[in-house]
Write a protein that holds these residues in place. Sequence first.
Motif, mmCIF file in Angstrom:
data_model
loop_
_atom_site.group_PDB
_atom_site.id
_atom_site.type_symbol
_atom_site.label_atom_id
_atom_site.label_comp_id
_atom_site.label_asym_id
_atom_site.label_seq_id
_atom_site.Cartn_x
_atom_site.Cartn_y
_atom_site.Cartn_z
ATOM 1 N N ARG A 77 4.209 5.712 -5.457
ATOM 2 C CA ARG A 77 4.165 5.828 -6.917
ATOM 3 C C ARG A 77 3.273 6.993 -7.337
ATOM 4 O O ARG A 77 3.609 7.761 -8.240
ATOM 5 N N PHE A 78 2.114 7.107 -6.685
ATOM 6 C CA PHE A 78 1.200 8.210 -7.003
ATOM 7 C C PHE A 78 1.832 9.557 -6.658
ATOM 8 O O PHE A 78 1.697 10.523 -7.414
ATOM 9 N N GLN A 79 2.515 9.611 -5.530
ATOM 10 C CA GLN A 79 3.169 10.860 -5.131
ATOM 11 C C GLN A 79 4.248 11.254 -6.139
ATOM 12 O O GLN A 79 4.389 12.429 -6.476
ATOM 13 N N GLN A 80 5.001 10.268 -6.599
ATOM 14 C CA GLN A 80 6.068 10.576 -7.557
ATOM 15 C C GLN A 80 5.473 11.040 -8.882
ATOM 16 O O GLN A 80 5.973 11.972 -9.502
ATOM 17 N N ALA A 81 4.385 10.417 -9.308
ATOM 18 C CA ALA A 81 3.755 10.803 -10.569
ATOM 19 C C ALA A 81 3.205 12.228 -10.504
ATOM 20 O O ALA A 81 3.228 12.950 -11.503
ATOM 21 N N ASN B 290 11.111 12.279 -0.749
ATOM 22 C CA ASN B 290 12.164 11.301 -0.496
ATOM 23 C C ASN B 290 12.036 10.164 -1.517
ATOM 24 O O ASN B 290 11.359 9.176 -1.279
ATOM 25 N N THR B 291 12.708 10.306 -2.651
ATOM 26 C CA THR B 291 12.585 9.305 -3.708
ATOM 27 C C THR B 291 13.258 7.987 -3.340
ATOM 28 O O THR B 291 12.902 6.941 -3.883
ATOM 29 N N ALA B 292 14.192 8.021 -2.412
ATOM 30 C CA ALA B 292 14.882 6.795 -1.999
ATOM 31 C C ALA B 292 13.948 5.863 -1.237
ATOM 32 O O ALA B 292 14.210 4.657 -1.147
ATOM 33 N N ARG B 293 12.863 6.392 -0.693
ATOM 34 C CA ARG B 293 11.929 5.567 0.082
ATOM 35 C C ARG B 293 11.299 4.481 -0.788
ATOM 36 O O ARG B 293 11.034 3.391 -0.311
ATOM 37 N N LYS C 163 0.841 -1.208 0.000
ATOM 38 C CA LYS C 163 0.000 0.000 0.000
ATOM 39 C C LYS C 163 0.870 1.249 0.000
ATOM 40 O O LYS C 163 0.585 2.215 -0.712
ATOM 41 N N GLU C 164 1.929 1.218 0.808
ATOM 42 C CA GLU C 164 2.837 2.356 0.860
ATOM 43 C C GLU C 164 3.517 2.564 -0.489
ATOM 44 O O GLU C 164 3.669 3.696 -0.961
ATOM 45 N N ALA C 165 3.918 1.472 -1.143
ATOM 46 C CA ALA C 165 4.569 1.570 -2.445
ATOM 47 C C ALA C 165 3.622 2.192 -3.471
ATOM 48 O O ALA C 165 4.039 3.030 -4.289
ATOM 49 N N LEU C 166 2.366 1.812 -3.427
ATOM 50 C CA LEU C 166 1.380 2.382 -4.338
ATOM 51 C C LEU C 166 1.234 3.885 -4.103
ATOM 52 O O LEU C 166 1.238 4.680 -5.050
#
Length: 65
Positions: A30-34, A40-43, A24-27
């Motif tokens: 991904r939305f935050q990066q998009a 914190n992109t390393a997360r 769920k966190e990974a999803l």
Amino acid sequence: MEKFKNLMAKEEAELSEMEVQLRKEALNLRFQQASGALKNTARRRQVRKEIAKIKTAVAQKKAAK
């Protein structure tokens, strides 16, 4: 990030729950990066590695049975 031997000490059900939480966190990451909101992109990489550790621990526990 949790150490591998600490993961091996946990029950399979607990590991499965941890994996669901991390997915769920990974999803969300991904939305935050998009959307450009991820600071914190390393997360994302840390979460992927943690999921891999959990999957490995579950596989080893199943193989040991």
